[in-house]
Design a protein around this motif. Sequence first.
Motif, mmCIF file in Angstrom:
data_model
loop_
_atom_site.group_PDB
_atom_site.id
_atom_site.type_symbol
_atom_site.label_atom_id
_atom_site.label_comp_id
_atom_site.label_asym_id
_atom_site.label_seq_id
_atom_site.Cartn_x
_atom_site.Cartn_y
_atom_site.Cartn_z
ATOM 1 N N GLY A 61 0.828 -1.188 0.000
ATOM 2 C CA GLY A 61 0.000 0.000 0.000
ATOM 3 C C GLY A 61 0.861 1.235 0.000
ATOM 4 N N SER A 115 -5.086 1.325 -1.210
ATOM 5 C CA SER A 115 -5.772 0.060 -1.465
ATOM 6 C C SER A 115 -7.043 -0.053 -0.644
ATOM 7 C CB SER A 115 -4.837 -1.114 -1.157
ATOM 8 O OG SER A 115 -4.333 -1.024 0.158
ATOM 9 N N LYS A 128 -11.311 0.161 -1.775
ATOM 10 C CA LYS A 128 -12.287 -0.860 -1.390
ATOM 11 C C LYS A 128 -13.475 -0.258 -0.637
ATOM 12 C CE LYS A 128 -8.727 -4.431 -0.858
ATOM 13 N NZ LYS A 128 -7.988 -5.248 0.153
ATOM 14 N N GLU A 167 1.017 0.137 -6.942
ATOM 15 C CA GLU A 167 0.432 1.394 -6.475
ATOM 16 C C GLU A 167 0.017 2.276 -7.644
ATOM 17 O OE1 GLU A 167 -0.313 3.996 -2.938
ATOM 18 O OE2 GLU A 167 -0.463 1.893 -3.541
ATOM 19 N N ARG A 179 -3.244 1.098 -8.897
ATOM 20 C CA ARG A 179 -4.352 1.553 -8.058
ATOM 21 C C ARG A 179 -4.691 3.015 -8.345
ATOM 22 N NH1 ARG A 179 -2.222 -2.465 -4.347
ATOM 23 N NH2 ARG A 179 -0.463 -1.150 -3.778
#
Length: 254
Positions: A7, A108, A112, A137, A140
């Motif tokens: 993350g 992360s 979600k 990353e 993401r």
Amino acid sequence: MKQREGGSSRAWEAPDGTAPETHDYQGRDLEAMSSAVRYHRDILRMFSPYLGDRILEVGAGSGNISRLILERQPSHLYALEPSDSMYALLRERVRGSLNATVHHSLLSDFLKAENTAGMDSVVSINVLEHVQDDVAELARMRAALRPGGYLCLWVPALPALTSRFDRSLGHFRRYRRRDVLQKLERTGFVPVRLAYRDIVGMLAWFVVCRVLRQELSPGKVSMYDRFVMPVTGACGRRLNPPLGKNLMAIARRP
């Protein structure tokens, strides 16, 4: 605060280099950089054409950049910071801003938990070097953007400048231009602009952090911001230096 691997945590590599160990990020560099107003404004000036109304700031730290983004009055700023100590400072610095929310979260986990589809811009300043799996990353960050949205990325440049201070801050790497280009293309971004910045700062960093083995301090940063940044900022606007202390990347999600 224990961070999850991969993350946007600020992580320190183990002394033998074989296994990462994570710690709460104390932000000594951010404390020193808090007086670098010209430096931060120059970064936002370069990012300005690519900043939309819905902005996600990944690794907002103590809010130095967040406050400058909010001066632009975006429709909403989502500021993420996983570090306990930095999150507390960030929350105080943007308190009262109705168009901002702060999140004590990794990217992360944020993806979600929140309805994040359709960000116009993702801003990441001096964060990616702290992430062990920087390709994941970047992927993401791309997922958070709407099609046509922009990533505004700022990272430390040139492995030759890596110092003991870098390692103490949890930097896994410094970047070459080709490294960033390859990773952006690998994660599905369309690179728009990649450029080295702060060639004067490159020389200062080499002398202070590599040769003299010193760390940043508020006094050093304040002097640099007051006397050197006007020069290096003007050079950055007029020239395209072949090297620099930092690397700026603008990339678009197709």
